[in-house]
Design an enzyme around this catalytic site. Structure first.
Site, mmCIF file in Angstrom:
data_model
loop_
_atom_site.group_PDB
_atom_site.id
_atom_site.type_symbol
_atom_site.label_atom_id
_atom_site.label_comp_id
_atom_site.label_asym_id
_atom_site.label_seq_id
_atom_site.Cartn_x
_atom_site.Cartn_y
_atom_site.Cartn_z
ATOM 1 N N SER A 297 -13.573 0.672 14.681
ATOM 2 C CA SER A 297 -13.543 1.660 15.760
ATOM 3 C C SER A 297 -12.131 1.867 16.302
ATOM 4 O O SER A 297 -11.890 2.807 17.035
ATOM 5 C CB SER A 297 -14.480 1.239 16.884
ATOM 6 N N LYS B 117 -16.993 0.964 26.311
ATOM 7 C CA LYS B 117 -15.550 1.117 26.100
ATOM 8 C C LYS B 117 -14.937 2.005 27.188
ATOM 9 O O LYS B 117 -13.895 1.685 27.760
ATOM 10 C CB LYS B 117 -15.296 1.706 24.709
#
Lengths: 276, 810
Positions: free
Chosen positions: B659, B702
């Site tokens: 990611s 996140k």
């Protein structure tokens, strides 16, 4: 040595020893009686002359029982075996006497067993003999010495089956005769607790006999139970087979102690003390 | 330059409007009777339990907390009620081979009846047999036999004695046997006297003695034989007497169990055994326990112990139960599955008999269903193999671990196997299913039906209503307070967040039930008799608070400057990446600084994390993809003379996942183009070799992680997070984040390509190739390409100089 007429006392008790199981049971019983009467034990081992002479014959053989193996008999083997039996008998006597705290003596005689027993029995008041139980095959070897002694002995005789002890309740057959009175007296002395009195009398006389016996018993403070039996010895024997209890004490002149009947006493499978 | 638009607040979180529900509280809702969102799994379960062929056992796979156990139990219970009653199973003694007990299959409830009947029979026999042996008839006949033996002995010895007498010989007992000797006047003749006899007389006597000894031997030899004959007759008499006492008692039982051939055969064997062992009933030591040195020994010895052989060990009693059994074994060890044989310590030895056979879960479930947790089953040594053996052979054998491993060698049993007809339902995670499928060839033969449980379902207005009923059902079952509409809406929002997708609802009922219980607690704590939206929020907040110690610690270290994260300004070759820490029940995100340096080299992109074995394989894949992108975009016809190094700064643990690959690429492009990157932005998203941004997981955590860092330093209005556009549908952000976005203090940008991202990060256009195949000036791509061209040229020059210099040095 002998108490005055009508009274029985055991001061010296002869016990026949051969280191066999019945003889050890007899020794134990003799010690029990001796302790009660504060008597001395006299152990006797008879080297059976028949055996020695049998071994000396060149053609005789022993047939093992129950192995049925035929083997020679050597005189020296028999001698050795007899010596060993005598030693073991003496040791057993010493042990028992010490346990009961009794005076004792031991002697070895050679001869016919019955003859020697009767001979030595003259020095004693009571002969104690072990008899084999039911295990021996047939009737032949069983009780031969016992029967012979019952016939010939002039002293009181205690026949002990090997797996028996002198234990309450003692059994007495009381018929009012002096002989039965002697037996009752011995039983009262010997019994610590528990006595079964078999009363032998016609129905009409039974209450009086019972009272008489009860008086004697009460004097000694012993607990007793009473049971009436007929005068027929066969019936008495039947009752004796079924009734609980231990040693039978019988007067020497009582009917069951007579020649033709006494052989049955050995079949009762209980200790029998014959008072003479 | 096409500008990426920030997402409007409405796109950042799904808001369920409580007004869409037409109820006031969940108390008004009907309980759900069906399972929601698991149509596929339900079909598979129904198919699996409906099909009666061998090997069609079920494996229910799916994540924990999706209600697999509850659903499987419900479906099986419903089905089991309609099925025929399962039988009772009993073990009884095998009178011929005691170590191989026999099994009886009886109609439900009959096992206990038979056991009680046998107990009663034993009680009756204990009085009937001694009574028979105490009868006058028996005594008389027994005495007759004994008397006969006695007479036979006496006769034999008497005849021998008479024979001896005729020869003037006597039978003498010796200490160890018997002998014959000539006598005179009743005494044994001495040797001297014997030798004085005439020779002829001596010889005659010797011959007579020898003959008599032979006769004696014959008699003694015959004694045991006579004894045996007598004993045999006595035994026959005993058998006749016992049989007379036993038969009428047994007849009653035979009549009662006439329809059950197995029981009749057993009763026949019992009768025979009782007759053979009548002594056990005649000599009893009831009430007194035999001891040796204070240790009880009556169990193995004595008649009480021998009478145990007539007991009935009811292994499975289905009396009073309806239909087929449904059994769940929570501890599926070998012994708990297939049963065990217990032992009794007796004077230091271990003894057992058939009464000590104990059932396992397979016994209890025989004729029905057994539910097991696959993980627990596989953790138990030998249990999985034993289960497979039983299912394959359709037989249930009691196997002890000690014997399987030959650990102990002691007297034990081999009970007759029980015919097994059970459907096993294994419940486990998907990984276990696929591992077993892959590595255990027997698995698919035995577990042909897979019921795959979803952990989410599609979100729709209709499903909202169903979900509200699910909430109502859970609250009702757990005895919780009813929820009002707002609370239901908040629970559904929570469910969406759990599903990690705005168009999905989590059907992990365990998590939902947990939050309902906790909301109930907070509502009651506040003295309310109904759960409201704030109660649910408090439950969610409290749940996070209980778990977020580590997050707080990380945020604190960032605030204190221990962990270096910049949230303003611009730096070349440095970008804020985002990662997620998953603590199981709770996950949170936090920013990490990613930096890139470039120099002349051979075209490799060095991932420092991987070099020191702190990078996982997927992370490495992401980094290696970057080389593909650079080469494919900027250096098709020339060597990529670059050596770049990438590092996650201040990370000391394993880094996994791709990611951060877009963030690493931005840092790399910034370093190559020498264009600074805005530190007010954080980046997440993976990238392919063409520069397209791909979806990642944990997007909400996140964004919230970077938001928390920015907020504690003061939100500038510049700060925000770039996420893959494909992740917009997963957004379910916290309220405070949404509020900041609505106020223009924080931004979330959906990005589809690297070019969009680099423009946003640098403020410089990315640039597209023109008709000549060249990037325009003053674009990031142009600067990167020029830099790579220069490096390639430098590399070529170095190479040429090295080669010519090498040749001229001779």
């Amino acid at each position: 040595m002998i108490a005055r007429a009508g009274e029985v006392a055991f001061r010296r008790i002869l016990v026949a020893l051969d280191a066999s199981t019945p003889s050890l049971a007899a020794l134990e019983a003799a010690a029990t009686v001796a302790a009660k009467w504060e008597a001395e034990l006299l152990g006797l081992f008879v080297e059976d002359i028949n055996l020695l002479q049998l071994a000396a014959l060149p053609f005789t053989r022993e047939v093992g029982f129950p192995s049925a193996i035929r083997r020679p008999i050597e005189p020296q083997d028999i001698e050795r075996r007899l010596r060993a039996q005598a030693r073991l008998s003496k040791q057993a006597l010493a042990r028992v006497a010490e346990r009961f705290n009794l005076r004792w003596s031991f002697r070895t005689e050679r001869g016919q067993i019955v003859t020697q027993l009767l001979e030595v029995a003259r020095e004693a008041d009571l002969i104690v003999l072990g008899v084999r139980g039911h295990r021996v095959a047939g009737r032949m070897p069983r009780g031969a010495i016992g029967q012979a002694l019952m016939s010939a002995a002039t002293r009181s005789l205690l026949l002990m089956p090997e797996d028996m002890r002198i234990e309450p309740p003692l059994l007495v057959i009381y018929d009012g005769t002096p002989s039965s009175r002697q037996a009752l007296a011995v039983a009262l002395r010997q019994a610590q607790d528990g006595l079964i009195v078999l009363l032998v009398a016609a129905p009409a006389e039974q209450p009086a006999l019972a009272r008489e016996a009860a008086t004697l018993v009460q004097d000694r403070g012993v607990t007793a139970s009473y049971r009436a039996v007929g005068a027929d010895p066969a019936e008495q024997l039947r009752v004796l087979r079924d009734v609980p209890g231990g040693t039978l004490i019988l007067g020497g002149d009582q009917p069951l102690a007579r020649d033709e009947l006494r052989k049955h006493l050995l079949d009762l499978n209980r200790a029998v003390l014959l008072i003479r | 330059m096409a500008t990426v638009q920030r997402l409007p607040p409405g796109a950042l979180c799904l808001h369920i409007d409580a007004r869409e529900f037409d109820f006031e509280t969940t108390a008004q809702l009907e309980d759900l009777s069906q399972v929601i969102g698991q149509a596929r799994a339900m079909d598979a379960i129904r198919f699996g339990i409906g099909i009666r062929h061998l090997g069609y056992n079920l494996f229910v796979l799916g994540p924990p907390g999706t209600g697999r156990h509850t659903i499987v139990h419900q479906v099986l219970e419903q089905r089991a009620k309609q099925e025929p009653d399962a039988p009772d199973w009993c073990y009884v003694s095998n009178f011929e081979q005691a170590h191989k007990p026999r099994v009886l299959r009886l109609p439900a409830g009959m096992g206990v009846t038979l056991r009680d009947d046998m107990q009663q029979l034993m009680d009756d026999l204990r009085s009937a047999i001694p009574a028979a042996f105490e009868s006058d008839e028996y005594r008389a006949r027994r005495e007759e036999i004994e008397e006969e033996l006695k007479e036979r002995h006496e006769k034999a010895f008497e005849e021998l004695r008479q024979r001896a007498e005729k020869s003037s010989v006597a039978l003498i007992r010796t200490p160890t046997g018997m002998s014959f000797a000539p006598t005179r006047k009743g005494e044994v003749m001495s040797s001297d006297d014997f030798h004085k006899l005439p020779k002829q007389e001596q010889q005659r006597t010797e011959a007579a003695v020898s003959s008599l000894q032979e006769g004696l031997e014959v008699i003694i030899h015959q004694l045991p034989q006579w004894k045996r004959e007598s004993l045999r007759r006595a035994r026959e008499l005993d058998r006749d007497v016992t049989k007379a006492a036993v038969t009428h008692l047994m007849d009653e039982l035979r009549k009662k169990y006439a329809a059950h051939s197995q029981v009749l055969a057993y009763l026949e064997a019992v009768e025979q055994s009782v007759i053979d062992n009548a002594d056990d009933f005649r000599h009893q030591e009831e009430g007194q326990e035999m001891t040796f040195l204070g240790i009880p020994v009556s169990r193995a010895a004595g008649s009480a112990a021998t009478l145990r052989r007539y007991k009935v060990n009811v292994l499975v009693d289905r009396g009073g139960a309806q239909g087929a059994p449904v059994v769940y074994e929570n501890n599926p060890s070998l012994q708990n599955l297939v049963g065990r044989i217990e032992h009794l310590a007796q004077m230091g030895a271990l003894l057992t008999d058939f009464t000590l056979i104990k059932p396992g879960a397979l016994h209890r479930a025989n004729g029905g269903y057994l539910i097991l947790d696959a993980h627990k089953l596989l953790l138990q040594p030998y249990a999985w193999e034993a289960l497979k053996r039983a299912l394959k052979s359709h037989q249930l054998r009691v196997e002890s671990l000690e014997q399987l491993l030959s650990i102990i060698s002691t007297v034990s049993l081999e009970p007759e196997p029980i015919a097994l007809d059970v459907k096993v339902v294994l419940i486990g995670e998907r990984m276990l299913y696929y591992l077993l499928y892959q590595y255990d060839p027997e698995f698919i033969e035995l577990f042909k039906v897979a019921a795959d449980f979803h952990d989410d379902m599609d979100r729709s207005p209709e499903n909202h209503r169903l979900y509200a009923r699910l909430i109502a059902t859970l609250a009702h079952k757990e005895g919780l307070l009813a929820l009002d509409r707002a609370a239901v809406a908040r629970v559904i929002e929570y469910s969406v967040r759990l599903a990690d997708a705005a168009d999905k609802l989590s059907i992990r009922t365990r998590d939902i039930a947990d939050i309902l219980r906790e909301s109930d607690h907070w509502a009651r704590d506040s003295g309310r008799d109904i759960v409201t939206g704030p109660d649910v929020q408090q439950a969610i907040d409290a749940k996070i608070y209980r778990s977020d110690r580590l997050r707080e610690r990380l945020q604190e270290e960032i605030r204190r400057g221990t962990l270096l994260i910049e949230t303003q300004g611009a730096v070349t070759g440095q970008v804020n990446g985002l990662s997620v820490v998953d603590l199981g029940e709770f996950a949170f995100g936090h920013p990490s600084r990613i930096s890139a340096r470039v120099r002349l080299g051979k075209g490799e992109v060095i991932d420092i994390q991987r070099e020191i074995d702190l990078g996982g394989p997927i992370h490495s894949k992401g980094v290696l993809t970057l080389g593909g992108f650079l080469g494919g975009r900027y250096a098709i016809d020339r060597p990529l003379a670059l050596s770049a190094s990438l590092v996650f700064e201040q990370t000391y643990g394993q880094v996994e996942g791709d990611s951060a690959s877009s963030a690493e690429l931005y840092a790399l492009l910034s370093a190559l183009a020498e264009v600074p990157i805005k530190q007010s932005l954080a980046v997440t998203g993976s990238v392919d070799q063409y520069g397209r941004i791909q979806a990642i997981g944990g997007v909400n955590e996140k964004i919230e992680g970077f938001f928390d860092v920015c907020r504690q330093r003061e939100l500038t209005g510049e700060q925000g997070v770039m996420i893959p556009a494909a992740n917009v549908k997963h957004l379910m952000l916290r309220r405070d984040v949404i509020e900041a976005c609505a106020a223009g203090k924080f931004h979330v940008y959906p990005v589809t390509t690297i070019d969009e991202g680099i423009e946003l990060l640098t403020g410089m256009p990315a640039g597209e190739r023109d008709a000549n195949g060249l990037f325009p000036d003053a674009t990031v791509n142009q600067r990167v390409e020029v830099r790579l061209m220069v490096m390639a040229e430098q590399a070529r020059s170095y190479s040429a100089a090295f080669e010519s210099g090498g040749g001229g040095q001779a």
